[in-house]
Design a protein around this motif. Structure first.
Motif, short mmCIF file in Angstrom:
data_model
loop_
_atom_site.label_atom_id
_atom_site.label_comp_id
_atom_site.label_asym_id
_atom_site.label_seq_id
_atom_site.Cartn_x
_atom_site.Cartn_y
_atom_site.Cartn_z
N LYS A 62 7.99 -6.45 -3.46
CA LYS A 62 8.94 -7.27 -2.70
C LYS A 62 8.33 -7.76 -1.40
O LYS A 62 8.52 -8.90 -1.00
CB LYS A 62 10.19 -6.45 -2.36
CG LYS A 62 11.10 -6.22 -3.52
CD LYS A 62 12.48 -5.87 -3.04
CE LYS A 62 12.77 -4.42 -3.17
NZ LYS A 62 14.08 -4.02 -2.71
N ASN A 63 7.58 -6.89 -0.71
CA ASN A 63 7.03 -7.21 0.60
C ASN A 63 5.56 -6.80 0.61
O ASN A 63 5.24 -5.64 0.74
CB ASN A 63 7.81 -6.48 1.70
CG ASN A 63 7.27 -6.75 3.07
OD1 ASN A 63 6.50 -7.68 3.27
ND2 ASN A 63 7.69 -5.95 4.03
N ARG A 64 4.67 -7.77 0.49
CA ARG A 64 3.24 -7.46 0.44
C ARG A 64 2.72 -6.92 1.77
O ARG A 64 1.71 -6.24 1.81
CB ARG A 64 2.44 -8.70 0.06
CG ARG A 64 2.75 -9.24 -1.30
CD ARG A 64 1.94 -8.55 -2.33
NE ARG A 64 2.24 -9.13 -3.65
CZ ARG A 64 2.02 -8.49 -4.76
NH1 ARG A 64 1.52 -7.30 -4.75
NH2 ARG A 64 2.32 -9.05 -5.91
N ASP A 65 3.39 -7.25 2.89
CA ASP A 65 2.99 -6.75 4.22
C ASP A 65 3.80 -5.52 4.61
O ASP A 65 4.19 -5.36 5.76
CB ASP A 65 3.18 -7.85 5.27
CG ASP A 65 2.18 -8.96 5.11
OD1 ASP A 65 1.11 -8.69 4.57
OD2 ASP A 65 2.48 -10.09 5.51
N PHE A 66 4.07 -4.65 3.67
CA PHE A 66 4.88 -3.45 3.93
C PHE A 66 4.10 -2.48 4.80
O PHE A 66 2.97 -2.13 4.50
CB PHE A 66 5.24 -2.80 2.59
CG PHE A 66 6.12 -1.59 2.72
CD1 PHE A 66 7.41 -1.71 3.20
CD2 PHE A 66 5.65 -0.34 2.38
CE1 PHE A 66 8.22 -0.60 3.31
CE2 PHE A 66 6.46 0.77 2.48
CZ PHE A 66 7.75 0.64 2.96
N GLN A 74 11.77 -7.83 7.82
CA GLN A 74 11.86 -8.16 9.25
C GLN A 74 11.99 -6.90 10.10
O GLN A 74 11.35 -6.77 11.14
CB GLN A 74 13.04 -9.09 9.50
CG GLN A 74 12.82 -10.47 8.91
CD GLN A 74 14.02 -11.36 9.07
OE1 GLN A 74 15.14 -10.87 9.21
NE2 GLN A 74 13.80 -12.67 9.03
N VAL A 75 12.80 -5.96 9.66
CA VAL A 75 12.97 -4.70 10.39
C VAL A 75 11.67 -3.90 10.34
O VAL A 75 11.28 -3.26 11.32
CB VAL A 75 14.15 -3.89 9.81
CG1 VAL A 75 14.27 -2.54 10.49
CG2 VAL A 75 15.44 -4.68 9.95
N ASP A 76 10.97 -3.97 9.21
CA ASP A 76 9.70 -3.26 9.05
C ASP A 76 8.67 -3.76 10.05
O ASP A 76 8.01 -2.97 10.73
CB ASP A 76 9.19 -3.43 7.62
CG ASP A 76 7.92 -2.66 7.35
OD1 ASP A 76 7.87 -1.47 7.70
OD2 ASP A 76 6.98 -3.25 6.80
N VAL A 77 8.53 -5.09 10.16
CA VAL A 77 7.56 -5.66 11.11
C VAL A 77 7.97 -5.33 12.54
O VAL A 77 7.13 -4.96 13.37
CB VAL A 77 7.44 -7.19 10.90
CG1 VAL A 77 6.66 -7.83 12.02
CG2 VAL A 77 6.79 -7.48 9.57
N ASN A 79 9.81 -2.78 13.65
CA ASN A 79 9.58 -1.36 13.91
C ASN A 79 8.10 -1.04 14.05
O ASN A 79 7.71 -0.20 14.87
CB ASN A 79 10.18 -0.50 12.78
CG ASN A 79 11.69 -0.42 12.88
OD1 ASN A 79 12.28 -0.71 13.90
ND2 ASN A 79 12.31 -0.01 11.78
N MET A 80 7.26 -1.71 13.25
CA MET A 80 5.82 -1.49 13.36
C MET A 80 5.31 -1.92 14.72
O MET A 80 4.53 -1.21 15.37
CB MET A 80 5.10 -2.28 12.25
CG MET A 80 3.60 -2.09 12.20
SD MET A 80 2.58 -3.33 13.03
CE MET A 80 3.21 -4.87 12.49
N LYS A 81 5.76 -3.09 15.19
CA LYS A 81 5.32 -3.59 16.50
C LYS A 81 5.79 -2.67 17.62
O LYS A 81 5.02 -2.37 18.55
CB LYS A 81 5.83 -5.01 16.73
CG LYS A 81 5.13 -6.03 15.87
CD LYS A 81 5.65 -7.41 16.11
CE LYS A 81 4.93 -8.43 15.23
NZ LYS A 81 5.43 -9.79 15.43
N VAL A 82 7.03 -2.20 17.55
CA VAL A 82 7.55 -1.30 18.58
C VAL A 82 6.79 0.02 18.56
O VAL A 82 6.40 0.54 19.62
CB VAL A 82 9.07 -1.06 18.37
CG1 VAL A 82 9.57 0.10 19.21
CG2 VAL A 82 9.84 -2.32 18.69
N ALA A 83 6.55 0.56 17.37
CA ALA A 83 5.85 1.84 17.26
C ALA A 83 4.43 1.73 17.82
O ALA A 83 3.97 2.60 18.57
CB ALA A 83 5.82 2.31 15.82
#
Length: 149
Positions: A62-66, A74-77, A79-83
């Motif tokens: 579903k999301n190749r950039d998981f 969108q939430v994944d990206v 959260n990744m940036k915040v982390a």
């Protein structure tokens, strides 16, 4: 610190992350003689269905950039940036504070303070700050001329 890192770098460059010692890697390409074998030839993931007929789909399809933080892309990206922002910021701030408060390496600051104290003490007594003799000549005992051989 830089010298220590340069000494450690060759050791860490030989480390393979994610490698499993003793693991055996098998080729997945079918050999020419395996045309009639019963081995699994495809590497496509098996789709499992539950009791209601819904098919489970991999998050990577579903999301190749998981990134592993959330199923929604969108939430994944976000959260990744915040982390990463807070993780790196905390590492820099806490790491910098740790390095700043490390004890005096090589006692350089202590040697400077001790030298300044001795200079003030000698100036107050009226003695020369630097003397040509490292040791007091009156305390040195020399052998007599007849003892030399």
């Amino acid at each position: 610190m830089a010298a220590w890192l340069m000494r450690i770098l060759p050791v860490w460059s030989r480390v393979r992350l994610g490698s499993v010692p003793g693991a055996r890697f098998v080729s997945q390409t079918p050999s020419p003689g395996a045309a009639g074998s019963a081995a699994v030839s495809g590497l496509s993931p098996v789709e499992h269905s539950d009791d209601h007929g819904h098919v489970e789909v991999s998050v990577y399809e579903k999301n190749r950039d998981f990134h592993g933080f959330h199923k929604d892309p969108q939430v994944d990206v976000w959260n990744m940036k915040v982390a990463f922002f807070f993780g790196i910021s905390v590492a820099i701030v806490i790491g910098g504070t740790f390095v700043h408060y490390l004890p005096d390496h090589g006692m350089r600051q202590w040697a400077r303070r001790e030298a300044e104290r001795l200079i003030k003490e000698r100036e107050a007594k009226g003695i020369a700050v630097l003397d040509g003799n490292y040791y007091d000549p009156s305390k040195i005992i020399l052998p007599s001329a007849g003892d030399e051989e």
